[in-house]
Design a protein around this motif. Sequence first.
Motif, PDB file in Angstrom:
ATOM      1  N   GLY A   1      -1.303   3.826   8.358  1.00  0.00           N
ATOM      2  CA  GLY A   1      -0.450   5.010   8.359  1.00  0.00           C
ATOM      3  C   GLY A   1       0.984   4.587   8.146  1.00  0.00           C
ATOM      4  O   GLY A   1       1.467   3.647   8.784  1.00  0.00           O
ATOM      5  N   GLY A   2       1.683   5.282   7.245  1.00  0.00           N
ATOM      6  CA  GLY A   2       3.000   4.826   6.861  1.00  0.00           C
ATOM      7  C   GLY A   2       4.122   5.801   7.146  1.00  0.00           C
ATOM      8  O   GLY A   2       3.906   6.992   7.421  1.00  0.00           O
ATOM      9  N   VAL A   3       5.346   5.270   7.050  1.00  0.00           N
ATOM     10  CA  VAL A   3       6.544   6.098   7.180  1.00  0.00           C
ATOM     11  C   VAL A   3       6.640   7.072   6.009  1.00  0.00           C
ATOM     12  O   VAL A   3       7.287   8.113   6.113  1.00  0.00           O
TER      13      VAL A   3
ATOM     14  N   ASN B   1       3.806  -3.626   3.253  1.00  0.00           N
ATOM     15  CA  ASN B   1       2.672  -4.499   2.972  1.00  0.00           C
ATOM     16  C   ASN B   1       1.714  -4.622   4.147  1.00  0.00           C
ATOM     17  O   ASN B   1       2.142  -4.750   5.303  1.00  0.00           O
ATOM     18  N   LEU B   2       0.428  -4.594   3.820  1.00  0.00           N
ATOM     19  CA  LEU B   2      -0.634  -4.945   4.767  1.00  0.00           C
ATOM     20  C   LEU B   2      -0.952  -6.414   4.556  1.00  0.00           C
ATOM     21  O   LEU B   2      -1.309  -6.830   3.442  1.00  0.00           O
ATOM     22  N   ARG B   3      -0.824  -7.211   5.615  1.00  0.00           N
ATOM     23  CA  ARG B   3      -1.096  -8.648   5.516  1.00  0.00           C
ATOM     24  C   ARG B   3      -2.396  -8.986   6.244  1.00  0.00           C
ATOM     25  O   ARG B   3      -2.656  -8.453   7.331  1.00  0.00           O
TER      26      ARG B   3
ATOM     27  N   LEU C   1       0.805  -1.223   0.000  1.00  0.00           N
ATOM     28  CA  LEU C   1       0.000   0.000   0.000  1.00  0.00           C
ATOM     29  C   LEU C   1       0.837   1.272   0.000  1.00  0.00           C
ATOM     30  O   LEU C   1       0.346   2.323  -0.416  1.00  0.00           O
ATOM     31  N   HIS C   2       2.065   1.203   0.490  1.00  0.00           N
ATOM     32  CA  HIS C   2       2.836   2.431   0.669  1.00  0.00           C
ATOM     33  C   HIS C   2       4.055   2.456  -0.252  1.00  0.00           C
ATOM     34  O   HIS C   2       4.363   1.468  -0.929  1.00  0.00           O
TER      35      HIS C   2
ATOM     36  N   PRO D   1       9.597   2.585   3.137  1.00  0.00           N
ATOM     37  CA  PRO D   1       8.659   1.505   3.504  1.00  0.00           C
ATOM     38  C   PRO D   1       8.382   1.498   5.000  1.00  0.00           C
ATOM     39  O   PRO D   1       9.178   1.966   5.806  1.00  0.00           O
ATOM     40  N   GLY D   2       7.236   0.944   5.347  1.00  0.00           N
ATOM     41  CA  GLY D   2       6.893   0.774   6.761  1.00  0.00           C
ATOM     42  C   GLY D   2       5.491   1.218   7.075  1.00  0.00           C
ATOM     43  O   GLY D   2       5.101   2.343   6.751  1.00  0.00           O
TER      44      GLY D   2
END
Length: 546
Positions: free
Chosen positions: A261-263, A531-533, A238-239, A244-245
Amino acid sequence: MVSGEVPEEPVVSKNSGLLFEKRLIERHILDYGKCPVTGEPLTMDDIVPIKTGKIVKPRPLTAASIPGMLGMFQNEWDGLMLSNFALEQQLHTARQELSHALYQPIQIAIKSSLERLTDPSILICPQHDAACRVIARLKKERDEARSLLAQSERQIMPAESTAVTSNAALSNGKRAPEDEDLGPAGKKLHTGITPAIIAELTDCNAALSQQRKKRQVPPALAPIDALERYTQLASHPLHKTSKPGIVSLDIHYSKDVIATGGVDTNAVLFDRPSGQIVTTLSGHSKKVTSVKFVTEGDLFLTGSADKTVRVWQGSEDGNYDCKHTLKDHTAEVQAVTVHATNKYFVTASLDNTWCFYDLSSGICLTQVSDAGTDGRPEGYTSAAFHPDGLILGTGTSEALVKIWDVKSQANVAKFDGHVGAVTAISFSENGYYLATAAHDGVKLWDLRKLKNFRSFESSDSETPTNSVDFDHSGSYLAVASADIRVYQVASVKADWNCIKTFPDLSGTGKATCVKFGPDAKYIAVGSMDRNLRVFGLPGNDAPSES
């Protein structure tokens, strides 16, 4: 030349032909009677004045060098700041006088009416109802006066701030803060949590407590044997790959939409059944540390390391617009939590304060600060409302858990025993248990006896426990660290069995956030890759692997 500067009233010596300032050479002749340059005898009769035309005066010596110019600028800046301070004092005095002028007549009238009502002869009088109507009218006029006063203060402050910042827009190379309502000490003014809001919170608490007594485990809840067979269903990138993160996660249960919400400074809304991204929200300048859905009103909240909180308003086309940008904190915002009324929310920051906001207006009603152990500041790293809404839990960077009474904003309990910052907290739906996560693992607290009754150590002593989450029924507890573990919720004395362990498949060795889906039918996990798992049982509604 005696002074080394261009003379304002020049004279010349007949004997030597030298040029002098008249007042200086006169003083020298009176004291010594000789020329200051040649040393020859000199009298006033030997001095001849010179007439000169108007000439442009050269700049002074202090302006002929960079240090001298810096000194001049410093003096002008000091003068400007003193003028600014005087203006703030005058504004504060004017506010007090205006408030006194508005409130005093109304208060006197109300007091007089109340005194009349306490007289027994008045109480039995037919005019009792009329007196009550007068009091109601006076109270209404008082409230209107307060509203007008607040509006006038908001109009006065921007005008003053514009006048000051026009000459001092830059400070240490950065733009000066935006216009704010400031008190005499330079602190922002807050109206506080009013009695009407407290009554609203209390009514919500009573209603939820009554419902909880009759609440049963939903029949659609996933059973233990199903959780034991959960496996990874999908992994969604998603990001951005450049940063990444995924560091925060939330789920809108009725819509089955997952927010991350991402880095990379973005928040992503993801529709799980279709496996498609709904929208990507950009606007923060640093990582998004907390995301939270508001179950009513199609609102969404994001907190960030850029010290701001954003309120997003959804539209029918699926897009979200930033409704408010809140800048009350002075350090990273670590947590955002929404009250059960869906009208208020709290933010917690590393600046050692938490703020209570009105959701519709975005106004900070109160900002609460509390000194740490031995007076040391303890930044807040996590926060969550109790299911009933009258208790707020916060975790600190100094391994302490603090419990607050929302009505009085008083710290009513403290839990210690963790090692490292408290990274996450979660209240059980039954209202009895609190789970807290830190570097040393998870601790479970009995809120009825205010003590720790069970602890789960991290599977890797070098990896902190980053997230902990009770499912909505209060039947399961998920823990994210070097792996993801799911426990069966039991009583204080019974064992909390680990019914499933998922390995961290991101390759980073650290799962950062975990959340149960509706009825625990799936588990969403974010890690330090992008990644969202999603873990669960394969079914017709599960999207394919991305």
